[in-house]
Design a protein around this motif. Structure first.
Motif, PDB file in Angstrom:
ATOM      1  N   TYR A  92       3.418   4.837   1.640  1.00  0.00           N
ATOM      2  CA  TYR A  92       2.397   4.825   2.693  1.00  0.00           C
ATOM      3  C   TYR A  92       1.067   5.179   2.026  1.00  0.00           C
ATOM      4  N   PRO A  93       0.239   4.202   1.689  1.00  0.00           N
ATOM      5  CA  PRO A  93      -0.978   4.480   0.921  1.00  0.00           C
ATOM      6  C   PRO A  93      -2.000   5.301   1.709  1.00  0.00           C
ATOM      7  N   LEU A  94      -2.643   6.239   1.018  1.00  0.00           N
ATOM      8  CA  LEU A  94      -3.702   7.010   1.665  1.00  0.00           C
ATOM      9  C   LEU A  94      -4.909   6.139   1.973  1.00  0.00           C
ATOM     10  N   ARG A  95      -5.053   4.994   1.342  1.00  0.00           N
ATOM     11  CA  ARG A  95      -6.152   4.079   1.694  1.00  0.00           C
ATOM     12  C   ARG A  95      -6.038   3.656   3.158  1.00  0.00           C
ATOM     13  N   TYR A  96      -4.834   3.696   3.739  1.00  0.00           N
ATOM     14  CA  TYR A  96      -4.641   3.398   5.152  1.00  0.00           C
ATOM     15  C   TYR A  96      -4.591   4.662   5.986  1.00  0.00           C
ATOM     16  N   LEU A  97      -3.882   5.674   5.497  1.00  0.00           N
ATOM     17  CA  LEU A  97      -3.753   6.919   6.263  1.00  0.00           C
ATOM     18  C   LEU A  97      -5.085   7.634   6.439  1.00  0.00           C
ATOM     19  N   THR A  98      -6.012   7.459   5.511  1.00  0.00           N
ATOM     20  CA  THR A  98      -7.337   8.065   5.658  1.00  0.00           C
ATOM     21  C   THR A  98      -8.006   7.603   6.941  1.00  0.00           C
ATOM     22  N   PRO A 111      13.624   8.625  12.830  1.00  0.00           N
ATOM     23  CA  PRO A 111      12.246   8.425  13.312  1.00  0.00           C
ATOM     24  C   PRO A 111      11.326   9.466  12.690  1.00  0.00           C
ATOM     25  N   ILE A 112      10.282   9.017  12.039  1.00  0.00           N
ATOM     26  CA  ILE A 112       9.398   9.916  11.305  1.00  0.00           C
ATOM     27  C   ILE A 112       7.951   9.707  11.702  1.00  0.00           C
ATOM     28  N   ALA A 113       7.138  10.729  11.440  1.00  0.00           N
ATOM     29  CA  ALA A 113       5.684  10.644  11.545  1.00  0.00           C
ATOM     30  C   ALA A 113       5.109  11.021  10.187  1.00  0.00           C
ATOM     31  N   VAL A 114       4.495  10.064   9.524  1.00  0.00           N
ATOM     32  CA  VAL A 114       3.816  10.321   8.257  1.00  0.00           C
ATOM     33  C   VAL A 114       2.368  10.659   8.609  1.00  0.00           C
ATOM     34  N   THR A 115       1.908  11.828   8.200  1.00  0.00           N
ATOM     35  CA  THR A 115       0.587  12.307   8.630  1.00  0.00           C
ATOM     36  C   THR A 115      -0.284  12.654   7.427  1.00  0.00           C
ATOM     37  N   PHE A 116      -1.586  12.493   7.606  1.00  0.00           N
ATOM     38  CA  PHE A 116      -2.546  12.891   6.581  1.00  0.00           C
ATOM     39  C   PHE A 116      -3.812  13.374   7.264  1.00  0.00           C
ATOM     40  N   CYS A 117      -4.187  14.630   7.002  1.00  0.00           N
ATOM     41  CA  CYS A 117      -5.457  15.167   7.489  1.00  0.00           C
ATOM     42  C   CYS A 117      -6.428  15.224   6.306  1.00  0.00           C
TER      43      CYS A 117
END
Length: 327
Positions: A92-98, A111-117
């Protein structure tokens, strides 16, 4: 972030924080949230980050492509690696999660939630199964101690991303189970998982690959944070490896290459760019990648977050500083 955007967001956040000392201010936006149930002692800790509810759109059931077919991602760009038994590893690239901050997905039946703050540099993955139901998460637009406040669509409860805990509404006090995932560079992921999958570019009009928080991790103070600085002279935006209520300064791990303490094995290697440094993520300075395991070699849930966030959410936590641990 440009100076104009920072000032505008600061004004909006401070205005919203003053107005929100009484949570009735938010009830028009959150009519289904039970504000009588909360673990928040001081409502002024919660500020608007600028965007409204879902103004940062979380992603649901994203598409994936084979890692061998991806050509847009720079080799040093960070990706969240999800590697569960019985399923191909996913990046899951941070270029998208950002730009999206939350991805609701299912991997190997989980079922998961991949999160980035971005403001806390906190990248964690949670199990979405809670009390017999599967929740899906969105971005509230609120910050507390500069950390993203998530919400679940099923009960409209608010959740603190850094601790994975419900803080407002029906789910107050409920804790999400953090899963053992980690940050790799794209090159490292491909080398370790040649048959892996990578999240395809979302169908949104965003400047993927661009860091909207340019030079943020070189700042002296966090954005919209009024709490105390970290102790022991540790810079507020220094990265730390958090395992439970312990924090190892990343600089110490990098200097050692590997540490074995408190039943935890932490290894560092170069090759991963900071997502919060240069204007383009792929050009960020090398902060390296870490892997955290227990004494039997099993991956452990952890986070690589900024020191101010660890201090804010674990004020009695232990700082693993070498010769002596400190609180």
């Amino acid at each position: 972030m440009t100076r104009t955007r920072v000032i505008l967001s600061l004004v909006l956040g401070l205005w919203a924080g003053i107005s929100a000392a009484d949570p009735t201010f938010w009830k028009h936006e959150w009519p289904q949230t039970d504000f009588t149930r909360t673990s928040v002692d001081n409502w002024v800790e919660i500020l608007s980050g600028g965007p409204p509810k879902d103004g940062i759109p979380a992603l649901d059931a994203p598409k994936f492509i084979p890692a061998t077919e991806e050509t847009r991602i720079g080799g040093s760009e960070p990706v969240v690696t999800v590697a569960f038994d019985g399923a191909p590893a996913r990046a899951y690239p941070l270029r998208y999660l950002t730009w999206h901050e939350i991805v609701n997905d299912t991997v190997g039946g989980v079922p998961i939630a991949v999160t980035f703050c971005p403001l806390c540099n906190s990248a964690m993955t949670f199990d979405r199964r809670v009390q017999g139901r599967v929740l899906s998460f969105g971005v509230s637009g609120k910050l507390r101690h500069s950390d993203m406040v998530m919400y679940d669509r099923e009960t409209q409860s608010w959740w603190q991303q850094a601790i994975g805990e419900g803080i407002v509404g029906e789910m107050t006090g409920v804790t999400l189970r953090q899963l053992p995932t980690w940050l790799d560079s794209w090159d490292q992921f491909r080398a370790r998982h040649p048959d892996g999958l990578v999240m395809a570019e979302p169908a949104f009009n965003r400047r993927y690959g661009v860091n909207p928080y340019e030079n943020y991790d070189r700042s002296k103070r966090p954005f919209l944070y009024s709490g105390d600085p970290p102790p022991h002279g540790i810079p507020a935006l220094a990265r730390v490896v958090r395992v439970g209520d312990r924090a190892w300064p990343l600089d110490r791990v990098r200097a050692a290459g590997a540490l074995r303490e408190a039943g935890v094995a932490i290894d560092w290697r170069p090759g991963q760019a900071s997502a919060l440094d240069s204007a383009r993520i792929a050009e960020g300075r090398d902060v390296g990648s870490i892997r955290v395991r227990d004494g039997q070699g099993r991956d452990l849930p952890h986070d690589v977050m900024f020191a101010f966030a660890f201090h804010a959410f674990w004020p009695e936590g232990t700082w693993m500083l070498g010769d002596a641990t400190k609180r």
